[in-house]
Design a protein around this motif. Sequence first.
Motif, PDB file in Angstrom:
ATOM      1  N   THR A 192      95.398  53.584  87.125  1.00  0.00           N
ATOM      2  CA  THR A 192      96.101  54.412  86.148  1.00  0.00           C
ATOM      3  C   THR A 192      95.322  54.485  84.833  1.00  0.00           C
ATOM      4  OG1 THR A 192      98.197  53.736  87.146  1.00  0.00           O
ATOM      5  CG2 THR A 192      98.324  54.730  84.978  1.00  0.00           C
ATOM      6  N   ILE A 193      94.697  53.374  84.459  1.00  0.00           N
ATOM      7  CA  ILE A 193      93.899  53.329  83.223  1.00  0.00           C
ATOM      8  C   ILE A 193      92.622  54.157  83.383  1.00  0.00           C
ATOM      9  CG2 ILE A 193      92.486  51.779  81.791  1.00  0.00           C
ATOM     10  CD1 ILE A 193      94.774  49.633  82.360  1.00  0.00           C
ATOM     11  N   LYS A 194      91.966  54.050  84.548  1.00  0.00           N
ATOM     12  CA  LYS A 194      90.671  54.723  84.738  1.00  0.00           C
ATOM     13  C   LYS A 194      90.823  56.203  85.106  1.00  0.00           C
ATOM     14  CE  LYS A 194      88.088  50.584  85.922  1.00  0.00           C
ATOM     15  NZ  LYS A 194      87.659  49.660  86.964  1.00  0.00           N
ATOM     16  N   TYR A 195      91.893  56.528  85.828  1.00  0.00           N
ATOM     17  CA  TYR A 195      92.081  57.920  86.290  1.00  0.00           C
ATOM     18  C   TYR A 195      93.502  58.399  85.975  1.00  0.00           C
ATOM     19  CZ  TYR A 195      87.801  57.040  88.986  1.00  0.00           C
ATOM     20  OH  TYR A 195      86.514  56.724  89.362  1.00  0.00           O
ATOM     21  N   PRO A 196      93.871  58.464  84.685  1.00  0.00           N
ATOM     22  CA  PRO A 196      95.273  58.782  84.345  1.00  0.00           C
ATOM     23  C   PRO A 196      95.745  60.123  84.894  1.00  0.00           C
ATOM     24  CG  PRO A 196      93.855  58.888  82.395  1.00  0.00           C
ATOM     25  CD  PRO A 196      93.042  58.261  83.489  1.00  0.00           C
ATOM     26  N   GLU A 197      94.795  61.076  85.042  1.00  0.00           N
ATOM     27  CA  GLU A 197      95.168  62.425  85.490  1.00  0.00           C
ATOM     28  C   GLU A 197      95.521  62.474  86.977  1.00  0.00           C
ATOM     29  OE1 GLU A 197      90.938  61.870  86.575  1.00  0.00           O
ATOM     30  OE2 GLU A 197      92.139  61.322  84.827  1.00  0.00           O
ATOM     31  N   ARG A 198      95.224  61.396  87.726  1.00  0.00           N
ATOM     32  CA  ARG A 198      95.456  61.390  89.181  1.00  0.00           C
ATOM     33  C   ARG A 198      96.804  60.778  89.576  1.00  0.00           C
ATOM     34  NH1 ARG A 198      90.628  62.252  92.204  1.00  0.00           N
ATOM     35  NH2 ARG A 198      92.113  62.837  93.826  1.00  0.00           N
ATOM     36  N   PHE A 199      97.524  60.211  88.601  1.00  0.00           N
ATOM     37  CA  PHE A 199      98.729  59.449  88.961  1.00  0.00           C
ATOM     38  C   PHE A 199      99.950  59.885  88.154  1.00  0.00           C
ATOM     39  CE2 PHE A 199      94.977  56.933  89.947  1.00  0.00           C
ATOM     40  CZ  PHE A 199      95.172  56.783  91.317  1.00  0.00           C
ATOM     41  N   LYS A 200     101.095  59.811  88.829  1.00  0.00           N
ATOM     42  CA  LYS A 200     102.360  60.218  88.208  1.00  0.00           C
ATOM     43  C   LYS A 200     103.150  58.970  87.815  1.00  0.00           C
ATOM     44  CE  LYS A 200     102.542  64.357  91.117  1.00  0.00           C
ATOM     45  NZ  LYS A 200     103.284  65.049  92.192  1.00  0.00           N
ATOM     46  N   LYS A 201     104.154  58.636  88.619  1.00  0.00           N
ATOM     47  CA  LYS A 201     104.970  57.445  88.329  1.00  0.00           C
ATOM     48  C   LYS A 201     104.409  56.221  89.048  1.00  0.00           C
ATOM     49  CE  LYS A 201     109.381  59.780  87.537  1.00  0.00           C
ATOM     50  NZ  LYS A 201     110.804  59.848  87.967  1.00  0.00           N
ATOM     51  N   ILE A 202     104.620  55.051  88.447  1.00  0.00           N
ATOM     52  CA  ILE A 202     104.048  53.809  88.973  1.00  0.00           C
ATOM     53  C   ILE A 202     105.157  52.775  89.160  1.00  0.00           C
ATOM     54  CG2 ILE A 202     102.238  52.059  88.634  1.00  0.00           C
ATOM     55  CD1 ILE A 202     101.175  54.963  88.338  1.00  0.00           C
ATOM     56  N   VAL A 203     105.118  52.078  90.303  1.00  0.00           N
ATOM     57  CA  VAL A 203     105.978  50.905  90.510  1.00  0.00           C
ATOM     58  C   VAL A 203     105.071  49.682  90.637  1.00  0.00           C
ATOM     59  CG1 VAL A 203     107.655  49.753  92.019  1.00  0.00           C
ATOM     60  CG2 VAL A 203     107.794  52.236  91.673  1.00  0.00           C
ATOM     61  N   LEU A 204     105.362  48.660  89.840  1.00  0.00           N
ATOM     62  CA  LEU A 204     104.645  47.381  89.894  1.00  0.00           C
ATOM     63  C   LEU A 204     105.614  46.328  90.403  1.00  0.00           C
ATOM     64  CD1 LEU A 204     102.993  47.567  86.347  1.00  0.00           C
ATOM     65  CD2 LEU A 204     101.948  48.229  88.531  1.00  0.00           C
ATOM     66  N   MET A 205     105.246  45.651  91.489  1.00  0.00           N
ATOM     67  CA  MET A 205     106.149  44.673  92.096  1.00  0.00           C
ATOM     68  C   MET A 205     105.490  43.302  92.150  1.00  0.00           C
ATOM     69  SD  MET A 205     107.562  44.593  95.945  1.00  0.00           S
ATOM     70  CE  MET A 205     106.566  43.223  96.464  1.00  0.00           C
ATOM     71  N   GLY A 206     106.081  42.316  91.456  1.00  0.00           N
ATOM     72  CA  GLY A 206     105.487  40.974  91.418  1.00  0.00           C
ATOM     73  C   GLY A 206     104.034  41.047  91.016  1.00  0.00           C
ATOM     74  N   SER A 207     103.751  41.815  89.972  1.00  0.00           N
ATOM     75  CA  SER A 207     102.400  42.298  89.714  1.00  0.00           C
ATOM     76  C   SER A 207     101.511  41.314  88.962  1.00  0.00           C
ATOM     77  CB  SER A 207     102.486  43.603  88.909  1.00  0.00           C
ATOM     78  OG  SER A 207     101.209  44.157  88.727  1.00  0.00           O
ATOM     79  N   MET A 208     100.228  41.329  89.356  1.00  0.00           N
ATOM     80  CA  MET A 208      99.161  40.776  88.538  1.00  0.00           C
ATOM     81  C   MET A 208      98.753  41.871  87.552  1.00  0.00           C
ATOM     82  SD  MET A 208      96.890  38.789  91.441  1.00  0.00           S
ATOM     83  CE  MET A 208      95.919  37.924  90.199  1.00  0.00           C
ATOM     84  N   GLY A 209      97.607  41.672  86.889  1.00  0.00           N
ATOM     85  CA  GLY A 209      97.120  42.714  85.987  1.00  0.00           C
ATOM     86  C   GLY A 209      97.093  42.308  84.535  1.00  0.00           C
TER      87      GLY A 209
END
Length: 272
Positions: free
Chosen positions: A113-130
């Motif tokens: 999402t950070i590198k290609y913001p134009e390619r992604f819509k909504k995001i779900v993060l589950m038990g996420s690292m990052g």
Amino acid sequence: MENPEIAHSIKTGNFKTNYHDMGSGETVIFIHGSGPGVSAFANWRLCMPDLSENFRVLAPDMAGFGFTERLENSSYNMDVWVKQIIDLMDALDIKKTNLVGNSFGGALALSLTIKYPERFKKIVLMGSMGVEFELTAGLDQAWGYTPSLENMKSLLDTFAYSRVLVTNELAKLRYDASIRPGFQESFSSMFPAPRQNSVRDMASKEEDIKKIDKDVLIIHGRDDKVIPFENSIRLHSLIQKSQLHGFGECGHWSQIEHKDRFNKIVKDFFME
């Protein structure tokens, strides 16, 4: 008997990716976690049929995992995995998609999402690292896994809140997956000790996370021993358009331990 973990195959860069493709409509890509014996099917088998009633669901085996082609002398890192997802989208002519990322997959979803913001819509993060955090005993156990049925049973105990889910059959399935040719070699090369370095390598810069201008649903089991619940609180504080849902009596597998609620929350979020 046909193996349900093996689905479609398509060229992504210089190797073939095994991926599941179900349903029709707006696309949602599901990215699995990094536990031993994992595959897209193992991670998302209880979500894909339900979500595919309303969406086109894609779930790839990431490089080094599952039934995606393993090339000799491959290295596995965030750049490789980011490129694989973009190559998969290009190969399937998908201009823009929604994302669901579990654990390691959450870190990958953030990076994409950070590198290609134009390619992604909504995001779900589950038990996420990052984000950076102190390596947990549970994550160290998962990444440091060496193949044995006892080790797998112990690991699944760590993953799930309830013993009910950790059947001997499930342990045998995941153990058998972890001893397939090539799996342990690629798996053990990914997260060498000291494993705190891998936690750091998967973290995005907090100033970059703050710039994410998308609707983000963050889901986490309160009793997760692998990835701290505090990670999701931190992500929620960093991402302006985020909402946070915590499950009590839930470990690292909210998509399995609370599958009906998980599926409903995710489906509602994407349909809003």
